[in-house]
Design a protein around this motif. Structure first.
Motif, mmCIF file in Angstrom:
data_model
loop_
_atom_site.group_PDB
_atom_site.id
_atom_site.type_symbol
_atom_site.label_atom_id
_atom_site.label_comp_id
_atom_site.label_asym_id
_atom_site.label_seq_id
_atom_site.Cartn_x
_atom_site.Cartn_y
_atom_site.Cartn_z
ATOM 1 N N LEU A 341 -12.876 5.324 5.963
ATOM 2 C CA LEU A 341 -13.574 4.103 5.586
ATOM 3 C C LEU A 341 -15.062 4.397 5.414
ATOM 4 O O LEU A 341 -15.539 5.488 5.726
ATOM 5 C CB LEU A 341 -13.370 3.044 6.667
ATOM 6 C CG LEU A 341 -11.915 2.666 6.985
ATOM 7 C CD1 LEU A 341 -11.852 1.826 8.256
ATOM 8 C CD2 LEU A 341 -11.294 1.938 5.802
ATOM 9 N N VAL A 347 -8.628 5.934 8.054
ATOM 10 C CA VAL A 347 -7.850 4.737 7.735
ATOM 11 C C VAL A 347 -6.557 4.769 8.525
ATOM 12 O O VAL A 347 -6.039 5.841 8.869
ATOM 13 C CB VAL A 347 -7.537 4.652 6.225
ATOM 14 C CG1 VAL A 347 -8.806 4.626 5.398
ATOM 15 C CG2 VAL A 347 -6.627 5.793 5.783
ATOM 16 N N THR A 353 -4.321 0.474 3.497
ATOM 17 C CA THR A 353 -5.771 0.452 3.665
ATOM 18 C C THR A 353 -6.415 1.598 2.895
ATOM 19 O O THR A 353 -6.173 2.766 3.198
ATOM 20 C CB THR A 353 -6.139 0.564 5.152
ATOM 21 O OG1 THR A 353 -5.450 -0.447 5.886
ATOM 22 C CG2 THR A 353 -7.647 0.404 5.333
ATOM 23 N N GLY A 355 -9.294 4.229 1.467
ATOM 24 C CA GLY A 355 -10.498 4.911 1.903
ATOM 25 C C GLY A 355 -10.771 6.083 0.967
ATOM 26 O O GLY A 355 -10.004 6.347 0.036
ATOM 27 N N VAL A 391 -4.659 5.857 0.006
ATOM 28 C CA VAL A 391 -4.092 5.341 1.253
ATOM 29 C C VAL A 391 -3.272 6.465 1.884
ATOM 30 O O VAL A 391 -2.909 7.438 1.217
ATOM 31 C CB VAL A 391 -3.192 4.105 1.018
ATOM 32 C CG1 VAL A 391 -4.010 2.956 0.449
ATOM 33 C CG2 VAL A 391 -2.022 4.441 0.081
#
Length: 513
Positions: A341, A347, A353, A355, A391
């Motif tokens: 992140l 992440v 999510t 990153g 991800v």
């Protein structure tokens, strides 16, 4: 005892151990390893006669030919640094980079000399013409140099400088070291099971990351190189020469992804696929034709491919293609890869999510030639910051979403262009799909550029209707533009900035074509 890690050592071994095996094939011409060794030794002599000393830069401008492969063997053995420029670059880029690279000698294919002749003359350096009988006649009268490692070879010294594009605004010449190249070679030998009976087709330009490292890996294996000067002849080349291995970007394989027009291969071909994320439908089509796919990820800055997913590692899944579409795990000598992140925290492994991918590895470049500012931007606190968003799934495999600048912000929500492209690829008429953002007062508006398989007849608005059930309303393309071809770089990557320029200043909410 420490000796330098370099691909030159396994190269010299191959010259002796595999002397009677075929090293290079093009058309009806076969070159054994013994002859490749003789030619290499004579080119070493010629380069030194022209003043090449340890660390000197040797420019190479050539399509994929046996002479180009010869240069990749001879230049580093002569103590030089090879600087291959892709002849598909425009003339302005070729001339600019020829100056930027500071060469002391140039090897130029006869067909491309006129494009850089004036620049090379102004540099006042020797020019050796390749690609004709005169070149080999010239080599034939020379006394071969002893084939051995250069004196005082430093494994951390550059073996090549590879320019990542033909741009003249901020040139990035990636300095790859002997150590980088040696470890890349080991990755390829292991993951592609390269053996003396292997026959590899060089489709991507050799200038692109030294043929992703295969220029030295194939020789180390005692296998056979088949250089392909014209990638449009890929289909025909796969049916001859006994090809067992291939490396390519998805865009170069687009002509093969229409299953109706691509009959099964005469034998299985192990395919290393990298560059952009292929849709599972594309992967299934390639598998049905007989390709054994390894899906990789990397950059020129990481000595090309350093992460891989191998379909052979996924035997228990009912459908391997969704997992194979992910980029996977670092290769055996790939090093460390993290997805982080903005805070620097990793992440969660939830597949959701996003990153940035950062890399710490023995494969990471020494730096950019004469561009310290770009090097500092790329390598921070010991990690290479790629600018690629991804991800991580629960199985720890990485899946690329977008370049950092390619993530769309639609109605305040992040949208991956790859997410929209993946839906478009589900339609059997779609050959290639690329999504870019049209800027407006409302934020980003997705615009899709699509090429179709030969004979396909579908309208853009029909594709838009096809996408509607599979995407959130805000992520639907505002326009689907059908085009005959997509603009691409010399290595086959889509030029998204060209497509963005086409939609700039145009109303975003247009109906699909």
């Amino acid at each position: 005892m420490n000796t330098p890690l370099t691909p030159l050592e396994p190269m010299l071994r191959a010259f002796t151990v595999f002397a009677d095996r075929t090293a290079v094939v093009q058309g009806g011409t076969f070159v054994r390893y013994a002859e490749l060794a003789y030619r290499t030794a004579r080119l070493v002599t010629l380069l030194r006669q022209h003043g090449l000393q340890a660390g000197g830069h040797v420019l190479l401008i050539s399509p994929n030919t046996p002479d180009a492969l010869l240069a990749f063997h001879a230049v580093p053995l002569a103590g030089g640094v090879i600087v291959p420029l892709n002849p598909a670059f425009g003339d302005d880029a070729l001339n600019f980079l020829s100056v930027h690279a500071d060469p002391v000698v140039a090897l130029v294919d006869t067909a491309h000399l006129h494009r850089v002749q004036d620049t090379l003359k102004s540099l006042d350096i020797p020019v050796i013409l390749t690609g004709g009988s005169d070149f080999h006649a010239r080599l034939g009268v020379l006394i071969p140099a002893p084939l051995r490692l250069p004196e005082n070879l430093d494994e951390d010294a550059p073996i090549s400088i590879n320019y990542t594009s033909g741009t003249t605004s901020d040139p990035k010449g990636v300095m790859l070291t002997h150590r980088n190249a040696f470890l890349s070679l080991g990755n390829l030998l292991y993951h592609l099971n390269l053996r003396p009976h292997s026959v590899l087709l060089h489709v991507l330009p050799l200038a692109h990351g030294n043929g992703w490292g295969f220029v030295w890996a194939i020789t180390a294996a005692g296998a056979t190189h088949v250089p392909l000067p014209d990638p449009t002849e890929l289909r025909e080349a796969l049916r001859g020469q006994g090809i067992t291995h291939l490396y390519a970007s998805p865009s170069l394989l687009a002509p093969l992804t229409d299953l109706a027009a691509s009959p099964a291969l005469p034998r299985p071909v192990k395919l290393l696929l990298a560059g952009t994320s292929p849709h599972p439908r594309v992967l299934r089509t390639l598998q049905q034709q007989g390709f054994e796919v390894l899906h990789g990820y990397g950059l020129t800055e990481t000595s090309a491919v350093m992460v891989v997913t191998d379909q052979a590692d996924l035997p228990d899944l009912p459908d391997v293609t969704p997992v194979l579409a992910r980029q996977g795990h670092p290769m055996i000598f790939g090093g460390q890869l993290e997805v982080v992140l903005d805070s620097g925290a990793a992440v969660p492994h939830d597949g959701q999510t996003p990153g940035e991918i950062i890399i710490r590895s023995n494969l990471v470049m020494k730096g950019y030639y004469k561009n310290r500012a770009a090097t500092r931007r790329a390598i921070k606190q010991g990690w290479l910051h790629t600018g690629d968003l991804a991800v991580v799934h629960p199985d720890c495999r990485v899946e690329i979403l977008d370049r950092e600048g390619d993530l769309l912000k639609v109605q305040g929500q992040p949208v991956s262009s790859a997410q929209i492209e993946a839906v478009l690829y589900r339609h059997p008429s779609v050959r290639e799909a690329v999504v870019v953002a049209a800027r407006s007062s409302e934020g980003d508006l997705p615009v899709a550029f699509v090429t179709l398989h030969p004979g396909a007849q579908i309208l853009g608005r029909e594709l838009l209707g096809f996408c509607a059930p599979h995407l959130p309303a805000h992520a639907l393309p505002r326009r689907v533009q059908l085009v005959p071809e997509l603009p691409k770089t010399a290595s086959g990557k889509v030029l998204k900035h060209v497509l963005r320029a086409q939609v700039r200043d145009k109303p975003g909410v247009q109906p699909a074509d």
